[in-house]
Design a protein around this motif. Structure first.
Motif, PDB file in Angstrom:
ATOM      1  N   SER A   1       0.843  -1.198   0.000  1.00 28.76           N
ATOM      2  CA  SER A   1       0.000   0.000   0.000  1.00 28.76           C
ATOM      3  C   SER A   1       0.875   1.243   0.000  1.00 28.76           C
ATOM      4  N   ILE A   2       0.262   2.354  -0.404  1.00 34.37           N
ATOM      5  CA  ILE A   2       0.875   3.672  -0.278  1.00 34.37           C
ATOM      6  C   ILE A   2      -0.185   4.580   0.327  1.00 34.37           C
ATOM      7  N   GLU A   3       0.134   5.165   1.464  1.00 32.59           N
ATOM      8  CA  GLU A   3      -0.775   6.101   2.126  1.00 32.59           C
ATOM      9  C   GLU A   3      -0.367   7.519   1.755  1.00 32.59           C
ATOM     10  N   ASP A   4      -1.286   8.258   1.152  1.00 32.27           N
ATOM     11  CA  ASP A   4      -1.042   9.642   0.748  1.00 32.27           C
ATOM     12  C   ASP A   4      -1.358  10.557   1.926  1.00 32.27           C
ATOM     13  N   HIS A   5      -0.309  11.198   2.456  1.00 35.77           N
ATOM     14  CA  HIS A   5      -0.469  12.144   3.565  1.00 35.77           C
ATOM     15  C   HIS A   5      -0.161  13.561   3.091  1.00 35.77           C
ATOM     16  N   GLY A   6      -0.591  13.876   1.874  1.00 33.13           N
ATOM     17  CA  GLY A   6      -0.335  15.206   1.318  1.00 33.13           C
ATOM     18  C   GLY A   6       1.068  15.291   0.747  1.00 33.13           C
ATOM     19  N   SER A   7       1.969  15.960   1.464  1.00 35.34           N
ATOM     20  CA  SER A   7       3.329  16.132   0.942  1.00 35.34           C
ATOM     21  C   SER A   7       4.202  14.897   1.152  1.00 35.34           C
ATOM     22  N   THR A   8       3.712  13.925   1.919  1.00 30.27           N
ATOM     23  CA  THR A   8       4.470  12.683   2.087  1.00 30.27           C
ATOM     24  C   THR A   8       3.590  11.485   1.753  1.00 30.27           C
ATOM     25  N   TRP A   9       4.242  10.431   1.273  1.00 31.42           N
ATOM     26  CA  TRP A   9       3.592   9.155   1.029  1.00 31.42           C
ATOM     27  C   TRP A   9       4.299   8.110   1.868  1.00 31.42           C
TER      28      TRP A   9
END
Length: 155
Positions: free
Chosen positions: A40-48
């Motif tokens: 998985s890749i969690e998108d936290h805005g400026s960080t993944w």
């Protein structure tokens, strides 16, 4: 424990418009679905936050996750830089570069991977060969899946 590294650079002309390629590469969930061995890749805005499925290296199953600062230049470039959140044993630095090429998109991917693994430095040649093989397999699978996804979107 020792730090091991591997890098890869590849360029290909993807027979699809740059807008379509960009739409895929800038979607964390879709990149995760298209990339073998990425759970998985969690998108936290400026960080993944990337989470990998366990990978077999020299008889040991290694599960890794790492946080990447993502810098987007729309339809031109994505730069990712390791920005650890807590104790992360792996990190990646790299770019996706997009440019027009005839009726398609020239896509250049450069990445460097560093991993702190429970092996002695003496194992460096074997570990780095394993890392290179894993990165190559991920790249081949990603390229195949990217092409399928882009073709599916054109229908």
């Amino acid at each position: 424990m020792a730090v091991f590294s591997s890098s890869k650079r590849s360029t290909a002309v993807v027979p699809h418009p740059r807008d379509a390629v960009w739409a895929v590469l800038s979607d964390a969930k879709l990149v995760a679905r298209l990339t073998p061995m990425v759970r998985s890749i969690e998108d936290h805005g400026s960080t993944w936050l990337w989470k990998l499925a366990p990978i077999e290296v020299l008889g040991k199953s290694i599960g890794l996750s790492f946080t990447e600062r993502m810098e987007f230049t729309p339809k031109e470039r994505i730069v990712y830089t390791h920005e650890p959140k807590g104790a992360e044993r792996a990190g990646v630095e790299g770019t996706y570069q997009l440019a027009d090429s005839g009726t398609g998109t020239r896509l250049t991917i450069e990445l460097g991977v560093e991993v702190d693994l429970p092996f002695p430095k003496l194992a460096k040649p074997a570990v780095q060969a394993s890392m290179h093989a894993v990165i190559a397999a991920m790249g081949v699978g990603f390229a195949r899946n990217l092409e399928r996804e882009l073709a599916r979107r054109e229908r």
